[in-house]
Design a protein around this motif. Structure first.
Motif, PDB file in Angstrom:
ATOM      1  N   LEU A 184      29.658  49.234  55.796  1.00 59.83           N
ATOM      2  CA  LEU A 184      30.594  48.212  55.339  1.00 59.83           C
ATOM      3  C   LEU A 184      29.891  47.210  54.436  1.00 59.83           C
ATOM      4  O   LEU A 184      28.675  47.027  54.513  1.00 59.83           O
ATOM      5  CB  LEU A 184      31.191  47.448  56.529  1.00 59.83           C
ATOM      6  CG  LEU A 184      32.072  48.219  57.510  1.00 59.83           C
ATOM      7  CD1 LEU A 184      32.389  47.341  58.719  1.00 59.83           C
ATOM      8  CD2 LEU A 184      33.359  48.683  56.839  1.00 59.83           C
ATOM      9  N   GLY A 185      30.664  46.553  53.596  1.00 60.49           N
ATOM     10  CA  GLY A 185      30.238  45.332  52.931  1.00 60.49           C
ATOM     11  C   GLY A 185      30.973  44.180  53.587  1.00 60.49           C
ATOM     12  O   GLY A 185      31.920  44.384  54.362  1.00 60.49           O
ATOM     13  N   TYR A 186      30.547  42.957  53.284  1.00 60.22           N
ATOM     14  CA  TYR A 186      31.188  41.778  53.874  1.00 60.22           C
ATOM     15  C   TYR A 186      31.382  40.714  52.797  1.00 60.22           C
ATOM     16  O   TYR A 186      30.581  40.595  51.866  1.00 60.22           O
ATOM     17  CB  TYR A 186      30.332  41.194  55.004  1.00 60.22           C
ATOM     18  CG  TYR A 186      30.177  42.110  56.185  1.00 60.22           C
ATOM     19  CD1 TYR A 186      31.152  42.177  57.178  1.00 60.22           C
ATOM     20  CD2 TYR A 186      29.054  42.930  56.316  1.00 60.22           C
ATOM     21  CE1 TYR A 186      31.009  43.021  58.273  1.00 60.22           C
ATOM     22  CE2 TYR A 186      28.902  43.773  57.406  1.00 60.22           C
ATOM     23  CZ  TYR A 186      29.885  43.822  58.372  1.00 60.22           C
ATOM     24  OH  TYR A 186      29.749  44.666  59.436  1.00 60.22           O
ATOM     25  N   ARG A 187      32.463  39.950  52.951  1.00 60.99           N
ATOM     26  CA  ARG A 187      32.650  38.791  52.083  1.00 60.99           C
ATOM     27  C   ARG A 187      33.216  37.637  52.909  1.00 60.99           C
ATOM     28  O   ARG A 187      33.949  37.859  53.881  1.00 60.99           O
ATOM     29  CB  ARG A 187      33.570  39.114  50.908  1.00 60.99           C
ATOM     30  CG  ARG A 187      34.968  39.590  51.267  1.00 60.99           C
ATOM     31  CD  ARG A 187      35.782  39.915  50.036  1.00 60.99           C
ATOM     32  NE  ARG A 187      37.175  40.216  50.365  1.00 60.99           N
ATOM     33  CZ  ARG A 187      38.179  40.207  49.500  1.00 60.99           C
ATOM     34  NH1 ARG A 187      37.938  39.900  48.223  1.00 60.99           N
ATOM     35  NH2 ARG A 187      39.408  40.491  49.872  1.00 60.99           N
ATOM     36  N   VAL A 188      32.833  36.435  52.520  1.00 61.07           N
ATOM     37  CA  VAL A 188      33.335  35.224  53.169  1.00 61.07           C
ATOM     38  C   VAL A 188      34.413  34.636  52.279  1.00 61.07           C
ATOM     39  O   VAL A 188      34.162  34.305  51.108  1.00 61.07           O
ATOM     40  CB  VAL A 188      32.215  34.197  53.405  1.00 61.07           C
ATOM     41  CG1 VAL A 188      32.788  32.892  53.956  1.00 61.07           C
ATOM     42  CG2 VAL A 188      31.177  34.772  54.374  1.00 61.07           C
ATOM     43  N   LEU A 189      35.612  34.520  52.832  1.00 57.42           N
ATOM     44  CA  LEU A 189      36.766  34.010  52.104  1.00 57.42           C
ATOM     45  C   LEU A 189      37.108  32.617  52.599  1.00 57.42           C
ATOM     46  O   LEU A 189      37.127  32.367  53.804  1.00 57.42           O
ATOM     47  CB  LEU A 189      37.972  34.930  52.310  1.00 57.42           C
ATOM     48  CG  LEU A 189      37.761  36.410  51.972  1.00 57.42           C
ATOM     49  CD1 LEU A 189      39.011  37.216  52.301  1.00 57.42           C
ATOM     50  CD2 LEU A 189      37.383  36.576  50.507  1.00 57.42           C
TER      51      LEU A 189
ATOM     52  N   LYS B  68      49.865  24.210  41.126  1.00 55.40           N
ATOM     53  CA  LYS B  68      50.597  25.388  40.675  1.00 55.40           C
ATOM     54  C   LYS B  68      50.568  25.481  39.152  1.00 55.40           C
ATOM     55  O   LYS B  68      50.582  24.465  38.445  1.00 55.40           O
ATOM     56  CB  LYS B  68      52.040  25.328  41.168  1.00 55.40           C
ATOM     57  CG  LYS B  68      52.188  25.509  42.676  1.00 55.40           C
ATOM     58  CD  LYS B  68      53.651  25.471  43.093  1.00 55.40           C
ATOM     59  CE  LYS B  68      53.795  25.712  44.598  1.00 55.40           C
ATOM     60  NZ  LYS B  68      55.225  25.655  45.029  1.00 55.40           N
ATOM     61  N   ALA B  69      50.548  26.714  38.658  1.00 48.88           N
ATOM     62  CA  ALA B  69      50.414  26.951  37.227  1.00 48.88           C
ATOM     63  C   ALA B  69      51.524  26.297  36.422  1.00 48.88           C
ATOM     64  O   ALA B  69      51.295  25.807  35.306  1.00 48.88           O
ATOM     65  CB  ALA B  69      50.377  28.452  36.955  1.00 48.88           C
TER      66      ALA B  69
ATOM     67  N   GLU C 247      48.206  27.527  47.966  1.00 46.19           N
ATOM     68  CA  GLU C 247      46.969  27.998  48.562  1.00 46.19           C
ATOM     69  C   GLU C 247      46.460  29.225  47.804  1.00 46.19           C
ATOM     70  O   GLU C 247      47.240  30.006  47.261  1.00 46.19           O
ATOM     71  CB  GLU C 247      47.179  28.357  50.033  1.00 46.19           C
ATOM     72  CG  GLU C 247      47.337  27.165  50.942  1.00 46.19           C
ATOM     73  CD  GLU C 247      47.305  27.548  52.412  1.00 46.19           C
ATOM     74  OE1 GLU C 247      47.392  28.769  52.711  1.00 46.19           O
ATOM     75  OE2 GLU C 247      47.197  26.643  53.253  1.00 46.19           O
ATOM     76  N   PHE C 248      45.150  29.370  47.764  1.00 47.24           N
ATOM     77  CA  PHE C 248      44.539  30.573  47.219  1.00 47.24           C
ATOM     78  C   PHE C 248      43.255  30.853  47.980  1.00 47.24           C
ATOM     79  O   PHE C 248      42.724  29.992  48.691  1.00 47.24           O
ATOM     80  CB  PHE C 248      44.272  30.438  45.715  1.00 47.24           C
ATOM     81  CG  PHE C 248      43.147  29.496  45.355  1.00 47.24           C
ATOM     82  CD1 PHE C 248      41.894  29.982  45.014  1.00 47.24           C
ATOM     83  CD2 PHE C 248      43.345  28.114  45.351  1.00 47.24           C
ATOM     84  CE1 PHE C 248      40.863  29.116  44.672  1.00 47.24           C
ATOM     85  CE2 PHE C 248      42.327  27.246  45.009  1.00 47.24           C
ATOM     86  CZ  PHE C 248      41.084  27.747  44.670  1.00 47.24           C
TER      87      PHE C 248
END
Length: 282
Positions: free
Chosen positions: A139-144, A151-152, A177-178
């Motif tokens: 696996l790879g891992y990412r921290v979100l 807003k655009a 949120e993003f």
């Protein structure tokens, strides 16, 4: 670089990476506890990418130093690993066998691609699929991190107009949120999907070879592939690791610097070679 991170990478021998501010370790190669010293009590999570010996043999030493060293020996820690990893399960059995009557404050969490483990109110550690060897789950891992932004459709408004809308309709009317990628690590792998790390603050990626002609099987990335990946994903900082021991460093490092320049990648770029972070932008 040394103030924020520490690590070791020597292909086939030992690999690990410590993100200090996240208190997160990726992998646990030999020498981990010795290198950390008194910092052995700091990490909260060890996320194992796969069970090959150069990524897991440091687990028993870490467990022993953490449990019997002078410090926070009762502080809980978590090992996150690929579900079904034979190498990790073997190390778990070693720890249990060497210290038969000892209770360790460790939680073992087996995960699959897409699984998330919360590490703070706004951050999760997420596992993702990578391509390595077929005999060991990897696996790879990412921290979100969950963030908020304007807003655009309101981007062209003056601040006073945005504030007026917010007062009238609430903050959710103007904000959204993003998800931002704080950190990602490929483990040993072929190039990952750039969409996984778009805009990431830091990407650590396998770059075992210089070019694909030197690769006998699709199990490791090349430095040119990773540089193009980082450019496409617009990551801010890149650390490449796992460079093959076949290369004379006096020749390899200048060649890597040439590749960085030719790639068009404009972020910070480093090589983690054994315990040294070598600046490839120079």
């Amino acid at each position: 670089m040394h103030e924020s991170f520490a690590g070791f990478s020597r292909a086939l021998y030992s690999n690990w990476f410590w993100h200090r501010s996240l208190q997160l370790l990726i992998d646990a190669g030999e020498g981990l506890s010795l290198a950390l010293g008194t910092n052995v009590f700091s990490p909260d999570i060890i996320a194992i990418t796969h069970g090959h010996s150069d990524h897991v043999l440091g687990l028993p030493g870490f467990a022993g130093a953490r449990r019997f060293g002078k410090g926070a020996s009762e502080k809980p820690w978590t090992v996150i690993y690929p579900d079904g990893s034979t190498g990790v399960e073997a190390m778990r059995a070693v720890i249990a066998g060497v210290w038969r009557d000892v209770a360790f404050p460790v939680q073992w969490v087996a995960v699959n691609p897409g699984d998330q483990h919360r590490i703070s109110r706004l951050r999760v550690l997420e596992a993702f699929a990578v391509t390595h060897v077929s005999t060991e789950k990897t696996l790879g891992y990412r921290v979100l991190e969950t963030r908020r932004r304007l807003k655009a459709e309101h981007a062209s408004l003056l601040p006073t107009e945005v504030e007026r809308i917010a007062r009238r309709h609430g903050r959710d009317a103007v904000m959204e949120e993003f998800t931002h990628v704080v950190f990602a690590h490929s483990g040993d792998a072929m190039p990952i999907d750039p969409a996984l790390v778009t805009g990431a603050d830091l990407l650590v990626h396998d770059a075992t070879f210089f070019g694909s002609s030197e690769r006998r099987a699709p199990i490791h990335a090349t430095s040119d592939e990773v540089l193009q990946l980082a450019r496409t994903a617009q990551v801010r900082s890149l650390v490449i690791n796992h460079l093959s021991i076949r290369y004379d460093r006096a020749v390899a490092i200048p060649k890597l610097r040439e590749q960085v320049l030719a790639s068009g990648f404009t972020g910070e770029c480093w090589l983690l070679d054994e315990s040294e972070f070598i600046n490839l932008n120079d």
